[in-house]
Enzyme design. Sequence first.
Site, PDB file in Angstrom:
ATOM      1  N   ASN A 178     -45.200 -14.985  32.565  1.00  0.00           N
ATOM      2  CA  ASN A 178     -46.528 -14.844  33.156  1.00  0.00           C
ATOM      3  C   ASN A 178     -47.655 -14.955  32.130  1.00  0.00           C
ATOM      4  OD1 ASN A 178     -48.553 -13.555  35.201  1.00  0.00           O
ATOM      5  ND2 ASN A 178     -48.583 -12.172  33.433  1.00  0.00           N
TER       6      ASN A 178
ATOM      7  N   GLY B 292     -46.865 -10.848  29.343  1.00  0.00           N
ATOM      8  CA  GLY B 292     -48.279 -10.709  29.729  1.00  0.00           C
ATOM      9  C   GLY B 292     -48.468  -9.659  30.803  1.00  0.00           C
TER      10      GLY B 292
ATOM     11  N   VAL C  55     -46.966 -15.417  22.540  1.00  0.00           N
ATOM     12  CA  VAL C  55     -45.969 -16.355  23.067  1.00  0.00           C
ATOM     13  C   VAL C  55     -46.148 -17.776  22.521  1.00  0.00           C
ATOM     14  CG1 VAL C  55     -45.500 -15.076  25.205  1.00  0.00           C
ATOM     15  CG2 VAL C  55     -47.296 -16.838  25.185  1.00  0.00           C
TER      16      VAL C  55
ATOM     17  N   SER D  71     -49.904 -22.123  38.731  1.00  0.00           N
ATOM     18  CA  SER D  71     -51.216 -21.920  39.356  1.00  0.00           C
ATOM     19  C   SER D  71     -51.423 -23.008  40.409  1.00  0.00           C
ATOM     20  CB  SER D  71     -52.308 -22.054  38.302  1.00  0.00           C
ATOM     21  OG  SER D  71     -53.568 -22.215  38.919  1.00  0.00           O
TER      22      SER D  71
ATOM     23  N   TYR E 145     -56.481 -26.852  31.843  1.00  0.00           N
ATOM     24  CA  TYR E 145     -55.716 -25.717  32.384  1.00  0.00           C
ATOM     25  C   TYR E 145     -54.685 -26.218  33.406  1.00  0.00           C
ATOM     26  CZ  TYR E 145     -54.737 -21.335  34.870  1.00  0.00           C
ATOM     27  OH  TYR E 145     -54.119 -20.255  35.466  1.00  0.00           O
TER      28      TYR E 145
ATOM     29  N   ALA F 209     -53.288 -29.113  33.587  1.00  0.00           N
ATOM     30  CA  ALA F 209     -52.183 -29.810  32.900  1.00  0.00           C
ATOM     31  C   ALA F 209     -51.190 -28.809  32.320  1.00  0.00           C
ATOM     32  CB  ALA F 209     -52.745 -30.708  31.796  1.00  0.00           C
TER      33      ALA F 209
ATOM     34  N   LYS G 205     -50.519 -25.903  33.465  1.00  0.00           N
ATOM     35  CA  LYS G 205     -49.794 -25.244  34.553  1.00  0.00           C
ATOM     36  C   LYS G 205     -48.870 -26.213  35.284  1.00  0.00           C
ATOM     37  CE  LYS G 205     -50.968 -21.011  34.012  1.00  0.00           C
ATOM     38  NZ  LYS G 205     -49.927 -19.995  33.778  1.00  0.00           N
TER      39      LYS G 205
HETATM   40  N1  LIG Z   1     -56.100 -14.747  37.993  1.00  0.00           N
HETATM   41  C1  LIG Z   1     -55.949 -15.861  38.618  1.00  0.00           C
HETATM   42  O1  LIG Z   1     -56.759 -16.245  39.491  1.00  0.00           O
HETATM   43  C2  LIG Z   1     -54.768 -16.754  38.343  1.00  0.00           C
HETATM   44  C3  LIG Z   1     -54.553 -17.843  39.189  1.00  0.00           C
HETATM   45  C4  LIG Z   1     -53.459 -18.667  38.971  1.00  0.00           C
HETATM   46  C5  LIG Z   1     -52.593 -18.415  37.928  1.00  0.00           C
HETATM   47  N2  LIG Z   1     -52.823 -17.353  37.088  1.00  0.00           N
HETATM   48  C6  LIG Z   1     -51.869 -17.159  35.995  1.00  0.00           C
HETATM   49  O2  LIG Z   1     -51.332 -15.861  36.089  1.00  0.00           O
HETATM   50  C7  LIG Z   1     -51.001 -15.391  34.782  1.00  0.00           C
HETATM   51  C8  LIG Z   1     -51.624 -14.025  34.575  1.00  0.00           C
HETATM   52  O3  LIG Z   1     -53.010 -14.144  34.765  1.00  0.00           O
HETATM   53  P1  LIG Z   1     -53.974 -12.884  34.944  1.00  0.00           P
HETATM   54  O4  LIG Z   1     -55.062 -13.292  35.846  1.00  0.00           O
HETATM   55  O5  LIG Z   1     -53.178 -11.666  35.243  1.00  0.00           O
HETATM   56  O6  LIG Z   1     -54.584 -12.816  33.462  1.00  0.00           O
HETATM   57  P2  LIG Z   1     -55.106 -11.601  32.586  1.00  0.00           P
HETATM   58  O7  LIG Z   1     -55.557 -10.484  33.468  1.00  0.00           O
HETATM   59  O8  LIG Z   1     -56.063 -12.206  31.630  1.00  0.00           O
HETATM   60  O9  LIG Z   1     -53.765 -11.145  31.806  1.00  0.00           O
HETATM   61  C9  LIG Z   1     -53.135 -12.018  30.923  1.00  0.00           C
HETATM   62  C10 LIG Z   1     -51.924 -11.334  30.324  1.00  0.00           C
HETATM   63  O10 LIG Z   1     -51.295 -12.249  29.437  1.00  0.00           O
HETATM   64  C11 LIG Z   1     -51.218 -11.682  28.133  1.00  0.00           C
HETATM   65  N3  LIG Z   1     -51.424 -12.748  27.170  1.00  0.00           N
HETATM   66  C12 LIG Z   1     -52.471 -13.609  27.101  1.00  0.00           C
HETATM   67  N4  LIG Z   1     -52.294 -14.467  26.091  1.00  0.00           N
HETATM   68  C13 LIG Z   1     -51.126 -14.143  25.507  1.00  0.00           C
HETATM   69  C14 LIG Z   1     -50.405 -14.662  24.405  1.00  0.00           C
HETATM   70  N5  LIG Z   1     -50.844 -15.690  23.683  1.00  0.00           N
HETATM   71  N6  LIG Z   1     -49.231 -14.069  24.067  1.00  0.00           N
HETATM   72  C15 LIG Z   1     -48.779 -13.015  24.767  1.00  0.00           C
HETATM   73  N7  LIG Z   1     -49.404 -12.484  25.811  1.00  0.00           N
HETATM   74  C16 LIG Z   1     -50.576 -13.041  26.178  1.00  0.00           C
HETATM   75  C17 LIG Z   1     -52.290 -10.625  28.097  1.00  0.00           C
HETATM   76  O11 LIG Z   1     -51.899  -9.592  27.212  1.00  0.00           O
HETATM   77  P3  LIG Z   1     -52.802  -9.060  25.967  1.00  0.00           P
HETATM   78  O12 LIG Z   1     -54.222  -9.488  26.229  1.00  0.00           O
HETATM   79  O13 LIG Z   1     -52.613  -7.581  25.995  1.00  0.00           O
HETATM   80  O14 LIG Z   1     -52.196  -9.727  24.787  1.00  0.00           O
HETATM   81  C18 LIG Z   1     -52.273 -10.107  29.523  1.00  0.00           C
HETATM   82  O15 LIG Z   1     -51.256  -9.143  29.670  1.00  0.00           O
HETATM   83  C19 LIG Z   1     -51.483 -16.449  33.811  1.00  0.00           C
HETATM   84  O16 LIG Z   1     -50.408 -17.270  33.431  1.00  0.00           O
HETATM   85  C20 LIG Z   1     -52.492 -17.234  34.632  1.00  0.00           C
HETATM   86  O17 LIG Z   1     -52.633 -18.549  34.170  1.00  0.00           O
HETATM   87  C21 LIG Z   1     -53.884 -16.519  37.291  1.00  0.00           C
END
Ligand SMILES: NC(=O)c1ccc[n+]([C@@H]2O[C@H](COP(=O)([O-])OP(=O)(O)OC[C@H]3O[C@@H](n4cnc5c(N)ncnc54)[C@H](OP(=O)(O)O)[C@@H]3O)[C@@H](O)[C@H]2O)c1
Lengths: 81, 250
Positions: free
Chosen positions: B93, B15, B67, B145, B158, B160, B162
């Site tokens: 990620n 990701g 994934v 998270s 969500y 659950a 995480k």
């Molecule tokens: N942003 C926040 O506030 C926050 C807080 C806590 C935890 N997180 C966690 O941090 C991680 C990254 O979040 P982010 O905010 O950077 O999200 P994001 O900007 O939406 O990016 C998500 C990434 O994951 C990839 N992805 C999504 N679904 C996928 C799948 N089924 N198979 C393969 N790749 C997939 C996307 O790639 P493509 O779209 O190119 O496929 C993208 O590269 C996540 O696990 C999220 O739960 C985020």
Amino acid sequence: MSQLDRLRGVFRASLSLPADRDVDGLEYRAIPQWDSLAHMALVAAMEDEFDIMIDTDEMIDMSSFAKAAELLEKHGADAVT
Amino acid sequence: MPTPSPDRRVALVTGSTLGIGRAVAARLARTGHEVVLHGRDQERSAKAAAEVAAETGGRTDTVHGDVADPAAVSAMMREVHRRHGRLDALVINAGGHAASLLGMMHSDVVSRLFHVNALGATHTLQAAVKLLRRGTDPAVVLVSSVMGRKGAPGQAVYSATKAAVLGLTLAAAKELGPQGIRVNAVAPGYIQTDMLSTLDDRARADTVAATPLGRLGTAGDVAAAAAFLLSADACFITGQVIGVDGGLVL
Ligand SMILES: NC(=O)c1ccc[n+]([C@@H]2O[C@H](COP(=O)([O-])OP(=O)(O)OC[C@H]3O[C@@H](n4cnc5c(N)ncnc54)[C@H](OP(=O)(O)O)[C@@H]3O)[C@@H](O)[C@H]2O)c1
């Protein structure tokens, strides 16, 4: 050495079996040496020897020497004879 | 096809086409890693990899696949094996987000969140273990998270998914430690990425007010923590969850 002989060697080395031990009829868990930990080591040794990568599902299904030979063929390790 | 480089650590960041994963990939590329970027789609992954290489002067490569699909994850790892032979660092990620009050979330959305976040992390770790065993001082960071530790209204499903990532981290740290593989997690708070695009101004202000450090996080904040956990400086750290949340978890 044929691929099959190399595979026999990998089995004997990974499962700590004597060099003259016939392994062709061997099945998973049929002998104490082939337990789940040894299974992981065996798969890793096969990967190293034949430069392949074996999936989780394939690893679980590899329940005998014969299945291991099939797996090699599937992964294109040449002419398993 | 890239040739394996014995002098650089090989890292896969799932990701990493945007957001946190992309920042982690850039950080690792700057610090002597050859980084394999990943997303669902080859074109987007290749574009991100080219951009990270241009920004950092580092070496990048790509794999792609959903994934949530174990066959796609196996195929990805097979590619990593073919091109690099090993993994020294893995960042799990890739993830998605959806919020809804209990009783209001469609079962398809519930399933999809579990399939991507919880099962996706599990498929990725399972399929990568053998590559990690071939690595040097191998280390894994899973991205959970603050919701997986603390929860919040509207975030039950969500949260659950995480929390599942945290269970995976702790058990894997125990199981893989004897093989020299370290496994830790980061638990980001509210990080400014596309995932937060649904947060309106009011919710944003409320979140900042609830955060002791008084701001939203950046993807770079999370990347710094992940890079530390993957580095030799963290060589005696495993099974830990590092909050990157400005104190929100307190
Ligand atoms: N942003 C926040 O506030 C926050 C807080 C806590 C935890 N997180 C966690 O941090 C991680 C990254 O979040 P982010 O905010 O950077 O999200 P994001 O900007 O939406 O990016 C998500 C990434 O994951 C990839 N992805 C999504 N679904 C996928 C799948 N089924 N198979 C393969 N790749 C997939 C996307 O790639 P493509 O779209 O190119 O496929 C993208 O590269 C996540 O696990 C999220 O739960 C985020």
